[in-house]
Design an enzyme around this catalytic site. Structure first.
Site, mmCIF file in Angstrom:
data_model
loop_
_atom_site.group_PDB
_atom_site.id
_atom_site.type_symbol
_atom_site.label_atom_id
_atom_site.label_comp_id
_atom_site.label_asym_id
_atom_site.label_seq_id
_atom_site.Cartn_x
_atom_site.Cartn_y
_atom_site.Cartn_z
ATOM 1 N N ASP A 67 0.817 -1.216 0.000
ATOM 2 C CA ASP A 67 0.000 0.000 0.000
ATOM 3 C C ASP A 67 0.852 1.267 0.000
ATOM 4 O O ASP A 67 2.060 1.219 0.212
ATOM 5 C CB ASP A 67 -0.947 0.005 1.221
ATOM 6 C CG ASP A 67 -0.308 -0.629 2.461
ATOM 7 O OD1 ASP A 67 0.911 -0.531 2.613
ATOM 8 O OD2 ASP A 67 -1.037 -1.214 3.270
ATOM 9 N N ASN A 136 -7.535 -2.884 14.310
ATOM 10 C CA ASN A 136 -8.939 -3.128 13.949
ATOM 11 C C ASN A 136 -9.077 -4.302 12.982
ATOM 12 O O ASN A 136 -10.129 -4.495 12.391
ATOM 13 C CB ASN A 136 -9.579 -1.866 13.351
ATOM 14 C CG ASN A 136 -8.929 -1.454 12.029
ATOM 15 O OD1 ASN A 136 -8.003 -2.106 11.553
ATOM 16 N ND2 ASN A 136 -9.418 -0.374 11.442
#
Ligand code: F6R
Length: 251
Positions: A67, A136
């Site tokens: 990313d 998360n």
């Protein structure tokens, strides 16, 4: 999923480096997928040592990053492209053009996402993918709710992830809100996956990913459907696991 619990982050780094070094020496095709962030650092440090001490060569290896932040150039000190150059690629014998990341400065980001997928496919796909995990449960920057079938795409970061990653930015700087990330579909196409997680802040994400239901609310739970995923944990990250993990062994 194969779960391996090790003593501490250094042991996780050594085990991750073992698996990558074996792949580098024995590889026949495909590319190496690299994660950024803090957790894989001991893996890269161990690989740099193996390069200097044992002559492990990365000269013919092609690498792809997971990313990149939208709006950061490859020269930006906070970009993942620069992170991987300074912490790994420039410290071994990887040619500069063998390490590719999504271009966060591309004018046409959708076209960039498509060409990134094409570039991965042109090398024969990702043979071994190193992953971290967000608190998360994100993998790459696929935040909760991301589709398990998605290819490389632009993702909006959650406030929690931007807060978690503020530590990599100078005080007072805003963490970009958008990223280009390999999709979960891209990640699942890797032939082998090595996920590393260390520290108590990852314990809940780890137990939800490996023992919870497979759900888009926990992106890393998608790895339950991947045939060859090894999860390397230190004791803190493994603390909430209910099912017995295998004793320490070679991943
Ligand atoms: C980084 C990436 C992220 C990180 C994750 C954990 O390329 O794709 O999924 O692996 O945010 O980051 P750390 O290891 O810094 O806690």
């Amino acid at each position: 999923m194969d779960i391996v619990v090790l003593e501490d982050p250094v042991a996780v780094g050594a085990a991750g480096a073992d698996a990558i070094a074996r792949w580098v020496e024995e590889r026949t095709d495909g590319a190496l997928g690299l994660a950024t962030g803090a957790t894989p650092m001991p893996v890269y440090e161990a690989l740099v040592h193996r390069h200097h001490d044992d002559g492990l060569s990365f000269a013919g290896v092609r690498c792809f990053l997971l990313d990149e932040y939208v709006g950061l150039s490859t020269r930006d000190p906070c970009s993942y492209a620069r992170f991987i150059r300074e912490r790994f690629a420039n410290l071994v014998d990887l040619p500069e053009d063998h390490v590719l990341g999504p271009d966060g400065m591309a004018e046409d980001l959708d076209a960039e996402c498509r060409s990134y997928e094409d570039a991965i496919a042109a090398t024969g796909g990702i043979a071994l993918q190193l992953l971290g995990i967000g608190a998360n449960g994100h993998i790459g920057f696929n935040e909760p709710g991301a589709s398990f079938g998605a290819a490389t795409h632009v993702e909006e970061l959650t406030a929690r992830t931007r807060g978690d990653n503020a530590r990599f930015f100078p005080p007072g700087t805003t963490v970009p809100s958008r990223v280009v990330t390999q999709g979960i579909g891209t990640i699942l196409r890797a032939r082998r996956i090595l996920l590393v997680a260390t520290g108590p802040a990852k314990a809940e994400a780890v137990v939800r990913a490996v023992e919870g239901p497979m759900t888009t609310a926990v992106p890393a739970s998608a790895l339950q459907r991947h045939a060859r995923t090894t999860v390397l944990l230190d004791r803190d990250a493994a603390a909430m696991l209910q099912r017995p993990a295998r004793p320490e062994r070679r991943p």
